[in-house]
Design an enzyme around this catalytic site. Structure first.
Site, PDB file in Angstrom:
ATOM      1  N   SER A   7       0.831  -1.203   0.000  1.00  0.00           N
ATOM      2  CA  SER A   7       0.000   0.000   0.000  1.00  0.00           C
ATOM      3  C   SER A   7       0.862   1.249   0.000  1.00  0.00           C
ATOM      4  O   SER A   7       1.673   1.453   0.911  1.00  0.00           O
ATOM      5  CB  SER A   7      -0.896   0.014   1.232  1.00  0.00           C
ATOM      6  N   HIS A  32      -1.356  -1.332  -4.132  1.00  0.00           N
ATOM      7  CA  HIS A  32      -2.600  -1.040  -3.429  1.00  0.00           C
ATOM      8  C   HIS A  32      -2.700   0.460  -3.194  1.00  0.00           C
ATOM      9  O   HIS A  32      -1.774   1.083  -2.683  1.00  0.00           O
ATOM     10  CB  HIS A  32      -2.624  -1.783  -2.091  1.00  0.00           C
ATOM     11  N   ASP A  34      -5.089   3.320  -1.435  1.00  0.00           N
ATOM     12  CA  ASP A  34      -6.171   3.594  -0.491  1.00  0.00           C
ATOM     13  C   ASP A  34      -6.721   4.994  -0.712  1.00  0.00           C
ATOM     14  O   ASP A  34      -6.102   5.989  -0.335  1.00  0.00           O
ATOM     15  CB  ASP A  34      -5.665   3.455   0.942  1.00  0.00           C
ATOM     16  N   MET A  36      -9.285   7.734   0.330  1.00  0.00           N
ATOM     17  CA  MET A  36     -10.108   8.095   1.490  1.00  0.00           C
ATOM     18  C   MET A  36     -10.632   9.516   1.317  1.00  0.00           C
ATOM     19  O   MET A  36      -9.905  10.397   0.870  1.00  0.00           O
ATOM     20  CB  MET A  36      -9.287   8.000   2.775  1.00  0.00           C
ATOM     21  N   HIS A  65      -8.630   0.805  -3.706  1.00  0.00           N
ATOM     22  CA  HIS A  65      -9.564   0.545  -2.602  1.00  0.00           C
ATOM     23  C   HIS A  65     -10.288   1.848  -2.264  1.00  0.00           C
ATOM     24  O   HIS A  65      -9.695   2.762  -1.696  1.00  0.00           O
ATOM     25  CB  HIS A  65      -8.756   0.018  -1.408  1.00  0.00           C
ATOM     26  N   MET A  67     -12.402   3.942  -0.154  1.00  0.00           N
ATOM     27  CA  MET A  67     -12.989   4.162   1.168  1.00  0.00           C
ATOM     28  C   MET A  67     -13.681   5.523   1.129  1.00  0.00           C
ATOM     29  O   MET A  67     -13.257   6.489   1.770  1.00  0.00           O
ATOM     30  CB  MET A  67     -11.911   4.094   2.247  1.00  0.00           C
ATOM     31  N   MET A 136     -11.301  -6.200   5.837  1.00  0.00           N
ATOM     32  CA  MET A 136     -10.510  -5.256   6.614  1.00  0.00           C
ATOM     33  C   MET A 136     -10.146  -5.892   7.959  1.00  0.00           C
ATOM     34  O   MET A 136     -11.026  -6.306   8.715  1.00  0.00           O
ATOM     35  CB  MET A 136     -11.289  -3.962   6.842  1.00  0.00           C
ATOM     36  N   GLY A 141      -9.075   3.755   7.711  1.00  0.00           N
ATOM     37  CA  GLY A 141      -8.881   5.191   7.880  1.00  0.00           C
ATOM     38  C   GLY A 141      -7.454   5.612   8.119  1.00  0.00           C
ATOM     39  O   GLY A 141      -7.064   6.715   7.758  1.00  0.00           O
ATOM     40  N   GLY A 144      -0.821   1.656   9.798  1.00  0.00           N
ATOM     41  CA  GLY A 144      -0.063   1.365  11.002  1.00  0.00           C
ATOM     42  C   GLY A 144      -0.874   0.880  12.187  1.00  0.00           C
ATOM     43  O   GLY A 144      -0.388   0.881  13.326  1.00  0.00           O
ATOM     44  N   ASP A 171      -6.394  -6.547   4.556  1.00  0.00           N
ATOM     45  CA  ASP A 171      -5.808  -5.210   4.591  1.00  0.00           C
ATOM     46  C   ASP A 171      -5.843  -4.690   6.025  1.00  0.00           C
ATOM     47  O   ASP A 171      -6.912  -4.499   6.596  1.00  0.00           O
ATOM     48  CB  ASP A 171      -6.602  -4.270   3.675  1.00  0.00           C
ATOM     49  N   GLY A 172      -4.644  -4.466   6.596  1.00  0.00           N
ATOM     50  CA  GLY A 172      -4.550  -3.871   7.923  1.00  0.00           C
ATOM     51  C   GLY A 172      -3.737  -4.708   8.889  1.00  0.00           C
ATOM     52  O   GLY A 172      -4.137  -5.815   9.247  1.00  0.00           O
ATOM     53  N   GLY A 173      -2.586  -4.183   9.292  1.00  0.00           N
ATOM     54  CA  GLY A 173      -1.765  -4.887  10.270  1.00  0.00           C
ATOM     55  C   GLY A 173      -1.115  -6.144   9.754  1.00  0.00           C
ATOM     56  O   GLY A 173      -0.690  -7.002  10.539  1.00  0.00           O
ATOM     57  N   GLY A 193       1.434  -2.274   4.225  1.00  0.00           N
ATOM     58  CA  GLY A 193       1.867  -0.884   4.105  1.00  0.00           C
ATOM     59  C   GLY A 193       3.105  -0.610   4.912  1.00  0.00           C
ATOM     60  O   GLY A 193       4.226  -0.648   4.403  1.00  0.00           O
TER      61      GLY A 193
END
Length: 212
Positions: A7, A32, A34, A36, A65, A67, A136, A141, A144, A171-173, A193
């Site tokens: 990302s 990727h 993001d 937003m 993606h 959002m 997710m 939003g 990290g 996606d995330g962590g 990311g």
């Protein structure tokens, strides 16, 4: 096949071209992006001009993606900007089925995203209209954030229901530290990311994310 989609949200925005080059040299599979809007999520990142700029920098697939509230307003614009996969949130529109059809009509691959609080069963009736489901594993939003382990349960349920033809993305962590656990749950597309861009050896990080 396990795919890695770094990302650019975690890249240096003052030198995006360098970040894209790092992704290419790492052997990752796609980029990727993001998007937003500060309304669907409490942050603003970038829009169609950034997608168009990155499209000029790489031949890798762009995994966009969205959002954003009411994504149906901008599907054609993101398609024209060069997105290859356009992912919309089920929570962001009243008519997600129509949005997925709209993406398909542009010639792009439609994807469906679900927030951590949305039951995975919501997407079961929509699988014939998507190429990928994005689960997710953090609240969307910000980059990290800490991984939400309950997301693995959703991935297992979806893989059991869908079989092996569907791409399931997390996606995330996501990092090399939890990649094997995520893959074991049925996920085959990993968004990374901070873990990717902070890794001293990005080729090694991509291999580790694939569970190699």
């Amino acid at each position: 096949m396990i795919k890695v989609s770094p990302s650019i949200l975690s890249a240096d925005f003052s030198n995006i071209a360098a970040g894209i080059k790092e992704i290419e040299l790492s052997g990752a599979d796609m980029v990727h992006m993001d998007v937003m809007d500060g309304m669907f999520v409490p942050n603003i990142t970038f829009g169609q001009p950034m997608v168009a700029a990155v499209r000029k920098m790489t031949k890798l697939p762009l995994d966009v993606h969205l959002m954003i509230e009411r994504p149906e307003r901008y599907i054609e614009e993101f398609a024209d900007a060069g997105a290859d996969i356009i992912v919309a949130h089920v929570e962001a529109t009243k008519h997600i089925h129509r949005v997925l059809q709209q993406i398909r009509l542009t010639g792009k691959k439609p994807g469906l995203a679900l927030n951590p609080g949305t039951p995975i069963e919501v997407c079961f009736g929509l699988l014939n209209y998507v190429e990928m489901v994005l689960i997710m594993s953090v609240n969307p939003g910000f980059g990290g954030q800490k991984f939400i382990p309950e997301s693995l349960i959703k991935a297992r349920k979806l893989r059991d229901y869908s079989g092996n033809d569907l791409d399931i993305q997390f996606d995330g962590g996501v990092s090399s530290k939890n990649a094997k656990e995520i893959i074991a749950a049925g996920v085959n597309v990993l968004v990374s990311g901070s873990a990717f861009f902070n890794a001293p050896d990005k080729k090694a990080e991509v291999r580790a994310l694939r569970g190699e």
